[in-house]
Design an enzyme around this catalytic site. Structure first.
Site, PDB file in Angstrom:
ATOM      1  N   GLU A   1      -2.041   4.478   8.902  1.00 36.97           N
ATOM      2  CA  GLU A   1      -2.126   4.844   7.538  1.00 36.97           C
ATOM      3  C   GLU A   1      -3.723   5.183   7.418  1.00 36.97           C
ATOM      4  O   GLU A   1      -4.702   4.639   6.661  1.00 36.97           O
ATOM      5  CB  GLU A   1      -1.928   3.724   6.533  1.00 36.97           C
ATOM      6  CG  GLU A   1      -1.932   4.117   5.134  1.00 36.97           C
ATOM      7  CD  GLU A   1      -3.212   3.670   4.424  1.00 36.97           C
ATOM      8  OE1 GLU A   1      -3.411   4.311   2.968  1.00 36.97           O
ATOM      9  OE2 GLU A   1      -4.116   2.969   4.849  1.00 36.97           O
TER      10      GLU A   1
ATOM     11  N   LYS B   1       0.204  -2.772  -7.640  1.00 39.34           N
ATOM     12  CA  LYS B   1      -0.730  -3.444  -6.637  1.00 39.34           C
ATOM     13  C   LYS B   1      -1.345  -4.557  -7.382  1.00 39.34           C
ATOM     14  O   LYS B   1      -2.180  -5.354  -6.674  1.00 39.34           O
ATOM     15  CB  LYS B   1      -1.828  -2.400  -6.229  1.00 39.34           C
ATOM     16  CG  LYS B   1      -1.179  -1.316  -5.290  1.00 39.34           C
ATOM     17  CD  LYS B   1      -2.352  -0.448  -4.856  1.00 39.34           C
ATOM     18  CE  LYS B   1      -3.516  -1.165  -4.136  1.00 39.34           C
ATOM     19  NZ  LYS B   1      -4.587  -0.238  -3.849  1.00 39.34           N
ATOM     20  N   TYR B   2      -1.391  -4.467  -8.833  1.00 37.74           N
ATOM     21  CA  TYR B   2      -2.174  -5.392  -9.595  1.00 37.74           C
ATOM     22  C   TYR B   2      -1.116  -6.288 -10.707  1.00 37.74           C
ATOM     23  O   TYR B   2      -1.524  -7.058 -11.326  1.00 37.74           O
ATOM     24  CB  TYR B   2      -3.375  -4.771 -10.460  1.00 37.74           C
ATOM     25  CG  TYR B   2      -4.128  -3.993  -9.661  1.00 37.74           C
ATOM     26  CD1 TYR B   2      -4.858  -4.514  -8.666  1.00 37.74           C
ATOM     27  CD2 TYR B   2      -3.884  -2.684  -9.688  1.00 37.74           C
ATOM     28  CE1 TYR B   2      -5.551  -3.753  -7.554  1.00 37.74           C
ATOM     29  CE2 TYR B   2      -4.701  -1.649  -8.796  1.00 37.74           C
ATOM     30  CZ  TYR B   2      -5.840  -2.473  -7.909  1.00 37.74           C
ATOM     31  OH  TYR B   2      -6.556  -1.525  -7.146  1.00 37.74           O
TER      32      TYR B   2
ATOM     33  N   LYS C   1      -8.709  -8.837  -8.953  1.00 42.06           N
ATOM     34  CA  LYS C   1      -8.239  -7.921 -10.105  1.00 42.06           C
ATOM     35  C   LYS C   1      -7.014  -8.190 -10.974  1.00 42.06           C
ATOM     36  O   LYS C   1      -6.005  -8.747 -10.852  1.00 42.06           O
ATOM     37  CB  LYS C   1      -7.987  -6.541  -9.206  1.00 42.06           C
ATOM     38  CG  LYS C   1      -8.987  -6.042  -8.307  1.00 42.06           C
ATOM     39  CD  LYS C   1     -10.369  -5.345  -9.114  1.00 42.06           C
ATOM     40  CE  LYS C   1     -11.412  -4.993  -8.451  1.00 42.06           C
ATOM     41  NZ  LYS C   1     -10.893  -3.529  -7.852  1.00 42.06           N
TER      42      LYS C   1
ATOM     43  N   ASP D   1     -12.860  -7.353  -4.723  1.00 39.99           N
ATOM     44  CA  ASP D   1     -11.923  -8.575  -4.612  1.00 39.99           C
ATOM     45  C   ASP D   1     -11.886  -8.501  -2.912  1.00 39.99           C
ATOM     46  O   ASP D   1     -11.188  -9.511  -2.434  1.00 39.99           O
ATOM     47  CB  ASP D   1     -10.649  -8.645  -5.006  1.00 39.99           C
ATOM     48  CG  ASP D   1      -9.696  -7.448  -4.798  1.00 39.99           C
ATOM     49  OD1 ASP D   1     -10.430  -6.346  -4.498  1.00 39.99           O
ATOM     50  OD2 ASP D   1      -8.665  -7.229  -5.041  1.00 39.99           O
TER      51      ASP D   1
ATOM     52  N   ASP E   1      -3.409  -0.617   7.756  1.00 40.20           N
ATOM     53  CA  ASP E   1      -4.215   0.021   6.669  1.00 40.20           C
ATOM     54  C   ASP E   1      -5.526   0.521   7.254  1.00 40.20           C
ATOM     55  O   ASP E   1      -6.340  -0.334   7.802  1.00 40.20           O
ATOM     56  CB  ASP E   1      -4.286  -1.216   5.852  1.00 40.20           C
ATOM     57  CG  ASP E   1      -4.877  -0.734   4.196  1.00 40.20           C
ATOM     58  OD1 ASP E   1      -4.258   0.131   3.765  1.00 40.20           O
ATOM     59  OD2 ASP E   1      -5.993  -1.062   3.887  1.00 40.20           O
ATOM     60  N   ASN E   2      -5.761   1.582   6.721  1.00 46.05           N
ATOM     61  CA  ASN E   2      -7.156   2.242   6.943  1.00 46.05           C
ATOM     62  C   ASN E   2      -7.599   1.930   8.451  1.00 46.05           C
ATOM     63  O   ASN E   2      -8.786   1.617   8.571  1.00 46.05           O
ATOM     64  CB  ASN E   2      -8.051   1.645   6.091  1.00 46.05           C
ATOM     65  CG  ASN E   2      -8.034   2.165   4.450  1.00 46.05           C
ATOM     66  OD1 ASN E   2      -7.474   3.340   4.277  1.00 46.05           O
ATOM     67  ND2 ASN E   2      -8.154   1.535   3.530  1.00 46.05           N
TER      68      ASN E   2
END
Length: 915
Positions: free
Chosen positions: A671, A782-783, A510, A605, A642-643
Site C-alpha cells: 500500500e 477510521k474513527y 483520536k 496517536d 501499510d505505507n
C-alpha cells in the site's frame, strides 16, 4: 560559354587562373558554373551577420570550384557589410574580426587596400613615396594561418572549418583546422552576434570539437579564460586549441585485454526476458503459467547455433533442459512449465551447431545438384569424432547408434543413399547427444517466482469488523462478521480484508473525523496499535479472542473467502514495546517521542519504530518477522502492508524472502501511494501486488498511457497493479461528483483492466459524503462505528456481482496482461480487448470491453477490432456473447459502432470467439 573561354585561354596560357566572383549568385547558377574550370570562388563572409546558417551552406556549394577566397571587407565590392551592434564596420576590432573570419574560412583571402587604409594609420613608403597601410603585427598570424593551407586540388579534399554553434545562436563558434609550420592545428573563433553581453562555456564548446579541452588565447593575446567567457556586444576572440591527451589504456591493460579477447565467448546472448534489472531481482509469474523465456542469440558469420534453457525448481538438485527455437531476427524462445508454487532458477546456454551447419550446407548443395564428395567425407569424419568421444559405459546406446550409422554409410553404394542417410532426423538426434558443445556460452543465473493464483487474480472486499454490531451504538465482533460472509461471497469476492484488528491505544486517541479529543466511548483509530492488552500479535478485546478469529477463518473458508490482514508497522504510545524495548525508538532531547506525520496529515496517536536504532539491530527486525509468522501460523496467507515506502527497503527484501522461504504461498500487497520508482522498487523487492495510480486516472488517454506502461514496458515482469476503487483513506473526487453511474464506471474499469481489484465497504452503497475540499470521507469509519443498510435503494450490488462473475468465467479478465486498446472515436468511451494465452486443448479466451467514462451523458463510439491479432482477414465473422445482457450475435468485419448510456448501463462485455 565560360567553359569554352577558360579552355581557350588555358591552351595559350597554362598558368592562367580564373576566379569566380560568386557572392549573391543563386544555388542553381552556382551548380551550372561549378564544372566550367574555375580555380577558385569568392565567399560572402563579409556580409555574414555571425548568426545565419547560410555561411556553411555556401561553402559546401562553392567547394566544386576549387579553393575558397574569403572577403574581409566590402570596400570597393559594391556592398556595406555591417557588424551587429554598430552602424557600420568602422573600427579596428571589427575589421580584425572579419580578417580572422576570412583566415579561418578561406584558402585565401582578399582585403581591399582602401578598406585596410581606412582602419590603420598610413606610413610613408620610402621607395615610391606613397602612403601604405601599417598592418599590425598582431594580425600577421591570421595571414600565416590562411597561407598554411595547401593550394590547388588538395584544398578541396576536406572541410577545413565547421560551425560548432547552431544557426541563430547568440554566439557564433567556428572551428578551423590547417597545417602551420608542418604541424596540424585547430583554431576556434567565438563571436557575440548580439547587442547584449553573452556568457559562453568555452570548455564545453571546445569539447564538441572532438575533445579539444584547452585553448591558448591568440587574439587578442593574453591568458586563456577559465570557466565562463563573457563576450561584450560584437566582441570576437580567437583561440589556438590544444588537444588533451586521449584517455587510452596502458600497455599492461592492452595485454590484459588481448588475453580476455582470446578467451571471450564467440556467441552473444542478449536481452534475456524475463530479466529484472539484469537478474538483480526476481521476475513474477503465477503457478500454472508457462514461462516464455526469450533471448537474442547470435555469433559470427552464418554458422548455425543451438541453444537451450537449463532450469530447475529451487529445491531440486538436477537441472532440466528445454531447447530454444529460433523465432525471427536472432530471437529465440522456449517455454517452461511452472507447476509448483515457489522459486525457479534458469539460464541460457548456446553453442555452435557444427553438425547442424554441415547438414544445412549439404541439404542446400544436394538440392542444387552440386558435387558432394568432399562434404560426405567431412560428414563421416564428424560421426567418427562423435563415436570417439562417446567412450563412457553409460553412453552405450549412443555408441551403438553411431556405429550402425557408419556401417550403413559404408554399405551404401550411391551418393543419394549416403546423403539421405546422413540427413535423417535420427542421425541428427544422435549427433546432438554426442555434441560436446565446444565454445558454449552460458548466461548468468536468473530467477522467477511462481506464486499462487491469488497473487495475480483476486477480488478484495474491505470492512471494519467493529461496525458490524447489532446496532449503531454496539461495537461489532469477529463473530458478527460471520453473518456478513454470505453477502460478500454472493457478490463474487474471494478475499476479505480487515484493517488492523489489534488492541488500540488510549493515549492521544483520536475522536470522530480525526479530532484531537476523544470521548470515553470513542473507539479510536485501529492504526494506533498497542495497549496494555497487547501489541501486533494480539486481538482487540472488543473484537473477540484468538479462538473467535480462528472460527471466523473457518467460516470464511466455507464461503470461498480468504482472510487478509493489515500489517502496519506503527505503535500507539501505549504499545508494550515502548516499555519493554525503548531502544527500538528514537527519543527527542526532552525525553518525548515524535509522533507520525505525512504532511499535511498528522497522526498524534501513532509513534514509529527506528529500524536502525542501536538496540533495534537485529532484534526489531526479527520481532516484526515473527509477527508475520505468528499470523501465518494462524492461517493468514495474505497481508496488506501499510505505507511500506516509509520503511527501509533492505528490511522488506529480507523479510519477504525469509517468510516466503518458509511459506511460499504468502502474498504481500504494497500500500504505497508514492513516486513511481519507489513503488516499482518495492515490487522488485518481493511484494506480490501493489496499489497503483488507478484512483487518479480518468481520461481515455490517461488509461491508455498508464496501462501501456504497466503491460508493455519493463514493469510487466514484476509489478502487479491492484486497482482499489476506494479506501478508508481515499474518497476520490470523481465519486464525490458522479452519482451512482460513476461508481459503476469505476468498478467496471477496475474489474476489467486488472486481475486484482478491490473496494472498501460502502462503495456498493455509493457512499461519497466528503470532508469539504478533501479526498476524505466525512464521519470516517477510521474513527467511529458506522452502521449501514446493506439493502438501501440505489446500490450497485447487481453490477458488482455481474463483473465478478465475468472475471471468474473468463481467464482473460484474470490479469492486467493481454490488454490491447482498440482504435475508437471520441474521448468518452474506452474500448479494449483482453486475451488469455491459449492452452493446448483449452482454446483461447478473448473479451471485448467498452466503458463509458462520462457518468452524466450517453455516448456513441465507432471502434475497430484487431483482426490481425487473431490471424483473421478483413470481413471475417466473429461470434460474440454479450456477458451483460446474455444474448449472442455475430460481428462482421473490423468496424463497428456502439452506444452506452450510463443511466442504464455504463459498460458492456462481449466474449468473442474468432474462427
Amino acid at each position: 560559354m565560360f567553359e569554352e573561354v577558360i579552355a581557350a585561354v588555358r591552351s595559350a596560357a597554362p598558368d592562367g587562373k580564373f576566379l569566380a566572383w560568386t557572392p549573391g549568385v543563386s544555388a542553381a547558377r552556382l551548380a551550372s558554373l561549378a564544372g566550367c574550370g574555375f580555380d577558385a570562388a569568392f565567399t560572402s563572409g563579409a556580409w555574414w551577420d555571425f548568426r545565419a546558417g547560410w555561411l556553411a551552406e555556401e561553402a559546401r556549394r562553392l567547394r566544386p570550384f576549387g579553393a575558397l577566397i574569403a572577403t574581409v571587407d566590402t570596400a570597393g565590392l559594391g556592398g556595406d557589410a555591417r557588424w551587429p551592434g554598430s552602424e557600420n564596420n568602422a573600427g579596428p576590432s571589427r575589421f580584425e574580426s572579419r580578417l580572422w573570419l576570412a583566415a579561418l574560412t578561406g584558402d585565401g583571402l582578399v582585403v581591399s587596400r582602401q578598406g585596410l587604409a581606412a582602419q590603420y594609420p598610413a606610413s610613408r613608403n620610402q621607395e615610391n613615396e606613397e602612403d601604405e597601410p601599417a598592418f599590425p603585427e598582431a594580425l600577421k598570424p591570421a595571414l600565416a594561418l590562411c597561407a598554411s593551407r595547401p593550394a590547388g586540388p588538395a584544398a578541396v579534399q576536406g572541410a577545413p572549418w565547421r560551425m560548432l554553434s547552431a544557426p541563430g545562436a547568440p554566439a557564433a563558434i567556428l572551428e578551423a583546422s590547417a597545417v602551420a609550420q608542418g604541424e596540424a592545428g585547430r583554431w576556434v573563433l567565438v563571436a557575440n552576434a548580439t547587442e547584449a553581453p553573452v556568457l559562453l562555456d568555452l570548455a564545453a564548446a571546445l569539447a564538441r570539437s572532438d575533445g579539444l579541452a584547452a585553448a591558448r588565447a591568440l587574439w587578442p593575446a593574453g591568458e586563456a579564460p577559465q570557466g565562463l567567457l563573457e563576450l561584450a556586444p560584437a566582441e570576437a576572440r580567437v583561440f589556438a586549441a590544444v588537444t588533451d591527451k586521449s584517455a587510452s589504456p596502458s600497455r599492461k591493460d592492452a595485454r590484459r585485454a588481448l588475453r580476455a579477447a582470446l578467451q571471450a565467448p564467440r556467441i552473444a546472448i542478449e536481452r534475456i526476458s524475463p530479466s529484472v534489472d539484469d537478474g538483480r531481482f526476481v521476475a513474477k509469474r503465477c503457478v500454472g503459467d508457462r514461462l516464455a523465456v526469450q533471448a537474442d542469440i547470435f555469433g559470427e558469420g552464418h554458422d548455425l547455433l543451438a541453444a537451450c534453457v537449463q532450469w530447475r525448481a529451487a529445491d531440486e538438485e538436477d537441472w532440466q533442459e528445454e531447447p530454444l527455437r529460433l523465432l525471427v531476427n536472432d530471437r529465440w524462445q522456449a517455454e517452461l512449465p511452472l507447476n509448483r508454487v515457489g522459486r525457479y532458477e534458469y539460464c541460457i546456454e548456446a553453442w555452435p551447431d557444427v553438425f547442424g551447419a554441415w547438414r544445412d550446407e549439404v541439404a542446400k548443395k544436394n538440392d542444387a545438384g552440386q558435387d558432394l564428395a568432399l562434404e560426405l567425407r567431412e560428414g563421416r569424419q564428424l560421426l567418427e569424432e562423435a563415436l570417439a568421444r562417446a567412450g563412457q559405459d553409460e553412453r552405450q546406446q549412443l555408441k551403438r547408434g553411431l556405429r550402425q550409422t557408419l556401417e550403413q554409410l559404408d554399405s551404401a553404394q550411391k551418393r543419394a543413399a549416403k546423403v539421405g542417410l546422413l540427413l535423417r532426423s535420427e542421425v541428427q538426434q544422435l549427433m546432438r547427444q554426442a555434441d560436446t558443445r565446444a565454445f558454449s556460452v552460458r548466461s548468468p543465473l536468473l530467477k522467477v517466482d511462481a506464486e499462487r493464483r491469488a497473487a495475480g487474480f483476486a477480488s478484495w472486499y474491505e470492512l471494519f469488523p467493529r461496525s458490524l454490531g447489532p446496532d449503531a451504538a454496539t461495537h461489532g465482533t469477529l463473530r458478527d462478521v460471520t453473518d456478513r460472509l454470505p453477502a460478500i461471497a454472493a457478490m463474487g469476492f474471494d478475499t476479505l480484508y480487515f484493517p488492523p484488528i489489534h488492541p488500540i491505544g488510549r493515549k492521544h486517541r483520536k475522536g470522530p473525523n480525526n479530532s484531537l479529543q476523544a470521548g470515553p466511548d470513542d473507539p479510536g483509530s485501529p492504526y494506533a496499535i498497542g495497549s496494555a492488552e497487547g501489541g501486533h500479535d494480539a486481538i482487540h478485546p472488543e473484537l473477540g479472542t484468538l479462538e473467535d478469529f480462528r472460527a471466523l477463518g473457518r467460516a470464511a473458508k466455507a464461503h470461498g473467502l480468504e482472510l487478509a490482514l493489515d500489517f502496519a508497522i506503527q505503535c500507539s504510545p501505549d504499545h508494550p514495546w515502548l516499555q519493554a524495548h525503548p531502544d527500538w525508538f528514537r527519543w527527542r532531547p526532552d525525553g518525548s517521542i515524535r509522533y507520525a506525520e505525512n504532511p499535511p496529515k498528522k497522526y498524534q496517536d501513532i509513534v514509529n519504530v527506528d529500524f536502525y536504532a542501536p538496540g533495534a539491530l537485529p532484534k526489531l527486525w526479527l520481532a516484526l518477522r515473527d509477527i508475520v509468522l505468528f499470523w501465518v501460523a494462524e492461517g493468514v496467507k495474505v497481508f496488506r502492508v501499510d505505507n511500506p515506502h516509509t520503511k527501509p527497503m533492505p528490511f522488506w527484501e529480507w523479510l519477504i524472502d525469509d517468510v516466503r522461504a518458509r511459506s511460499p504461498e504468502v502474498i504481500f500487497l504494497s500500500e504505497a501511494f508514492t513516486r513511481p520508482k519507489p513503488m516499482y522498487r518495492l515490487a522488485k523487492l518481493g511484494f506480490s501486488q501493489s496499489y497503483s495510480y488507478f484512483t487518479w486516472r480518468h481520461t481515455k488517454q490517461e488509461f491508455t498511457d498508464y496501462l501501456t506502461e504497466l503491460t508493455q514496458g519493463e514493469p510487466r515482469e514484476f509489478f502487479r497493479p491492484h486497482f482499489f476503487v476506494n479506501t478508508p483513506d481515499i474518497n476520490p473526487y470523481f465519486l464525490q461528483r458522479s452519482g451512482r453511474a460513476g461508481f459503476v464506471i469505476r468498478a467496471a474499469l477496475a474489474a476489467t483492466l486488472s486481475g486484482l481489484w478491490g473496494l472498501y465497504s460502502g462503495f456498493e452503497l455509493c457512499e461519497a459524503d466528503p470532508v469539504p475540499g478533501k479526498e476524505e470521507y466525512l464521519d470516517s469509519e477510521k474513527y467511529q462505528l458506522r452502521r449501514r443498510d446493506w439493502n438501501q435503494p440505489g446500490n450497485i450490488v447487481r453490477e458488482i456481482t455481474l463483473l465478478n462473475a465475468a472475471r471468474h468465467a473468463n481467464p482473460a479478465l484474470q490479469t492486467h496482461l493481454g490488454l490491447k486498446f482498440c482504435r475508437s472515436s471520441g474521448d468518452q468511451v474506452l474500448c479494449f480487448t483482453k486475451t488469455a494465452p491459449a492452452l493446448p486443448g483449452a482454446g483461447r479466451n478473448i473479451v471485448f470491453a467498452a466503458i463509458c467514462l462520462d457518468p452524466h451523458a450517453a455516448h456513441s463510439c465507432d471502434f475497430e477490432l484487431p483482426l490481425e491479432d487473431w490471424g483473421l482477414p478483413e470481413g471475417a465473422a466473429i461470434e460474440a456473447e454479450d456477458l451483460v445482457h446474455g444474448h449472442r450475435f455475430t460481428l462482421q468485419g473490423r468496424h463497428h459502432t456502439l452506444r452506452l448510456d450510463p443511466g442504464e448501463m455504463a459498460f458492456t462485455l462481449w466474449r468473442l470467439s474468432p474462427p
